[in-house]
Design a protein around this motif. Structure first.
Motif, short mmCIF file in Angstrom:
data_model
loop_
_atom_site.label_atom_id
_atom_site.label_comp_id
_atom_site.label_asym_id
_atom_site.label_seq_id
_atom_site.Cartn_x
_atom_site.Cartn_y
_atom_site.Cartn_z
N PRO A 1 -3.97 -3.55 -1.95
CA PRO A 1 -4.15 -3.13 -3.35
C PRO A 1 -4.47 -4.27 -4.30
O PRO A 1 -5.14 -4.05 -5.32
N GLN A 7 -0.81 6.71 -6.55
CA GLN A 7 -2.19 7.18 -6.69
C GLN A 7 -2.29 8.69 -6.54
O GLN A 7 -3.17 9.33 -7.12
N ARG A 47 -6.51 -6.63 -3.85
CA ARG A 47 -7.94 -6.93 -3.79
C ARG A 47 -8.81 -5.80 -4.33
O ARG A 47 -10.02 -5.93 -4.40
N ASP A 48 -8.19 -4.70 -4.67
CA ASP A 48 -8.96 -3.54 -5.08
C ASP A 48 -9.68 -3.78 -6.40
O ASP A 48 -9.29 -4.64 -7.20
N GLY A 87 -11.03 -3.24 -1.51
CA GLY A 87 -9.67 -3.67 -1.23
C GLY A 87 -9.36 -3.80 0.23
O GLY A 87 -8.21 -4.05 0.59
N CYS A 88 -10.35 -3.66 1.10
CA CYS A 88 -10.16 -3.87 2.54
C CYS A 88 -10.80 -5.20 2.92
O CYS A 88 -12.03 -5.34 2.84
N THR A 138 -10.61 1.59 -3.78
CA THR A 138 -10.08 1.69 -2.43
C THR A 138 -8.88 2.61 -2.37
O THR A 138 -8.73 3.40 -1.44
N MET A 139 -8.02 2.52 -3.38
CA MET A 139 -6.85 3.40 -3.40
C MET A 139 -7.26 4.86 -3.56
O MET A 139 -6.66 5.75 -2.97
N THR A 152 0.79 -1.23 0.00
CA THR A 152 0.00 0.00 0.00
C THR A 152 0.82 1.28 0.00
O THR A 152 0.46 2.24 -0.70
N VAL A 194 -5.52 -1.61 3.87
CA VAL A 194 -5.84 -1.66 2.44
C VAL A 194 -4.93 -2.67 1.75
O VAL A 194 -3.72 -2.65 1.95
N ALA A 212 -14.75 0.36 -0.52
CA ALA A 212 -13.47 -0.19 -0.09
C ALA A 212 -13.39 -1.70 -0.33
O ALA A 212 -13.18 -2.47 0.61
N GLY A 256 -9.56 0.59 -8.74
CA GLY A 256 -8.90 1.65 -7.99
C GLY A 256 -9.77 2.32 -6.94
O GLY A 256 -9.39 3.36 -6.39
#
Length: 313
Positions: free
Chosen positions: A284, A66, A286-287, A247-248, A292-293, A59, A282, A245, A290
């Protein structure tokens, strides 16, 4: 100003030619390496403490990239934080450390940092919160405000994890009254752990409470509940609604909007007692698209705006 997607694969000369000097990027601001910076940024890529397997160690680098999508101007607050001095101190070498090893290493590294007004730590998993708080000094004078779906007071019998930072700090000597938790979700905690928090006098603001009073008042009230000299803020991005989210690993339906969490981050960072903030949980890998980022970048930059507001008062 081209979109970040159009910049992929461009050579440095082409990038320089495409830049608009009237549209300063947040990534360029972060890369400045100012002397005696008011804000220090550090990557703390811990991931082995995660209960659910995670690549949260990726992350810090992903967030730096990002930030190229964002400017330094908060239009809604009419604040350009570009004049706030900053130093990105890079990533600490903790990604391969087991949780029990990581905690004293992070605490020692945090204690060794030069003075600054605000330190922003990019996780990594939530296990980094415990050593970052311990590094601030004597715990009875230290407060912790968390924005999290979870209480993070799981039993420590299996060792530290991203589900134990608050329990660990309590056992280290942090008074329960020095902890305020905002954004607690339904179906994300147990009755036993809620009872533990209640016994210790931990201040709890649920999502239902936020629905009633609003995020601004909820955040201000939580800060006012902390009668301490210094505060660490923990922004667990899984407090966001799952749709914002993905990616969480711990995010669930019914959480905060990005706008709510960004508002909270700005209010928190504007409080002069807040000397450090972490942004955690987070992954990345799993996002999705984009999302979550982008949410993390927005919350991170809102905290920078809050720091800029300190100087404007």
């Amino acid at each position: 100003w081209p979109s970040s997607e159009l910049l992929v694969g461009c050579d440095p000369g082409t990038l320089a030619a495409m830049e608009d000097t009237n549209w300063p990027r947040a990534s360029a601001w972060l890369a400045r390496a100012d002397d005696s910076a008011r804000i220090q940024v550090v990557g703390v890529p811990s991931a082995l403490a995660s209960i659910s397997a995670s690549r949260a160690d990726l992350t810090p680098g992903a967030l730096r990239s990002q930030l190229g999508r964002y400017s330094t101007f908060d239009s809604e607050r009419a604040i350009d934080f570009g004049s706030v001095t900053v130093a990105d101190l890079g990533d600490w070498p903790v990604s391969e450390l087991a949780p029990a090893e990581m905690i004293p290493v992070v605490e020692g590294l945090a204690k060794s940092l030069p003075p600054s007004s605000l330190r922003l730590f990019i996780g990594g998993d939530n296990a980094i919160t415990r050593p970052l708080v311990r590094a601030l000094g004597e715990l009875t004078g230290t407060g912790v405000i968390t924005f999290d779906a979870h209480h993070d007071v799981r039993n420590l019998m299996n060792g530290p994890s991203n589900g134990t930072p608050i329990r660990g700090l309590i056992e280290d000597g942090l008074p329960g009254a020095n902890v305020a938790q905002v954004g607690i979700h339904s179906f994300s905690n147990s009755a036993e752990y809620r009872a533990y928090c209640d016994r210790l006098g931990i201040s709890i603001t649920t999502m239902a409470d936020i629905d009633v009073v609003g995020i601004s008042d909820a955040t201000i009230n939580a800060l006012q509940a902390l009668q301490v000299d210094r505060i660490h803020a923990d922004f667990d991005i899984d407090v966001l609604d799952r749709s914002a989210a993905p990616g969480c690993p711990g995010s669930r339906p019914g959480g905060m909007t990005v706008r709510q969490l960004a508002t909270a981050a700005r209010i928190v960072a504007a409080d002069p007692r807040v000397c450090s903030i972490d942004f955690v949980e987070v992954d990345p890998e799993r996002d999705v698209a984009g999302l979550t980022m982008d949410a993390l970048a927005t919350v991170f930059l809102a905290a920078v705006t809050g720091m800029a507001e300190r100087g404007s008062r």
